[in-house]
Scaffold this active site. Structure first.
Site, short mmCIF file in Angstrom:
data_model
loop_
_atom_site.label_atom_id
_atom_site.label_comp_id
_atom_site.label_asym_id
_atom_site.label_seq_id
_atom_site.Cartn_x
_atom_site.Cartn_y
_atom_site.Cartn_z
N SER A 138 0.86 -1.18 0.00
CA SER A 138 0.00 0.00 0.00
C SER A 138 0.89 1.23 0.00
O SER A 138 2.05 1.17 0.44
CB SER A 138 -0.87 0.00 1.26
OG SER A 138 -1.43 1.28 1.50
N TYR A 151 -1.62 -1.46 10.49
CA TYR A 151 -1.75 -1.68 9.05
C TYR A 151 -0.57 -1.07 8.30
O TYR A 151 0.05 -1.74 7.46
CB TYR A 151 -3.06 -1.06 8.54
CG TYR A 151 -3.21 -1.16 7.05
CD1 TYR A 151 -3.58 -2.36 6.45
CD2 TYR A 151 -2.98 -0.06 6.23
CE1 TYR A 151 -3.72 -2.46 5.08
CE2 TYR A 151 -3.12 -0.14 4.85
CZ TYR A 151 -3.49 -1.35 4.28
OH TYR A 151 -3.61 -1.45 2.92
#
Length: 257
Positions: A138, A151
């Site tokens: 990401s 995350y």
């Protein structure tokens, strides 16, 4: 005909990978928890493209799940030419207020399962001197993200791990690519429990676009790709030009509810 194994294949980027690779006449092994969603997708792709699609319902958070998945593939006598480690999830909120078990499961899926599957299939690819692994990270991998601390940390691991493997495998015949998508059309925000005001983002790009850009980069044997346009390139490069404290403060203001 080559075969790709895709984790998290029932929706979002994983489903888009399956759909795009099917159009390129790639056989598929689709992996996710939802047997029904996978079976529906598999039937659709087999009918449209006349390819072989195997479905393996597996929760990769569970102990022994990755080895079980690998063993199932061996039992099916399938050689995996392309491994796409896409399965993962996020969670929004101040770390101390979030469920600890969910944070540990995030680490297990986003990091440990990805590492284990990479190790299990990479050796076979090296012995054949061909193959490819795509790890889905990401753009948050480049930044600390307050309120999504675990995350972002897991995705930073995936970025560093994958780029290292790319360098290790340049002469083995195996391509390694890490893709770092920006905001993408999927159910990620809902699953991560984002506030509703943050879920509607006009900058979200189609998952199909992420997949197409990723496969282009893989074909060129690039180590890393950030999808989503110039704005995302600016964001991921902020730490190169600003003090880390400044960067963290800027990001915190963006993500605070």
């Amino acid at each position: 005909m080559k075969t790709a194994l895709i984790t998290g294949a029932s929706e979002g980027i994983g489903k888009a990978f399956a759909q795009e690779l099917a159009t390129r006449q790639t056989n598929l092994v689709l992996v996710a928890r939802s047997q029904d969603k996978l079976r529906t997708l598999a039937d659709e792709l087999q009918e449209q493209h006349k390819i072989r699609v195997e479905v393996i319902s597996q929760d990769l958070i569970l102990q022994g799940a990755c080895q079980n998945l690998y063993d199932r593939v061996q039992d099916l006598e399938i050689e995996i030419d392309l491994l796409i480690n896409n399965a993962g999830f996020g969670d929004y909120g101040a770390f101390a207020s979030r469920d600890l078990q969910k944070q540990l499961q995030m680490i297990q899926l986003n990091v440990s399962a990805l590492v284990e599957l990479t190790h299990l299939f990479l050796g076979q690819m090296q012995s054949r001197q061909q193959g490819a692994i795509v790890n889905v990270s990401s753009m948050s991998a480049f930044l600390p993200i307050p309120y999504m601390s675990i995350y972002a940390a897991t995705k930073a691991f995936v970025l560093s791990f994958s780029e290292s493997l790319w360098a290790e495998n340049r002469e083995t015949g195996v391509k390694i690519l890490v893709v770092c998508p920006g905001p993408t059309e999927s159910n990620f925000s809902e699953a991560a429990d984002f506030p509703k005001v943050r879920k509607r983002n006009p900058s979200h790009i189609p998952a199909k676009e992420v997949v197409e850009k990723t496969l282009e980069a893989l074909n060129k044997a690039e180590p890393t790709i950030v999808t989503g346009g110039l704005g995302n390139q600016v964001v991921v490069n902020l730490p190169r030009f600003l003090p880390r404290e400044t960067v963290v403060n800027l990001v915190e203001k963006q993500f605070k509810n």
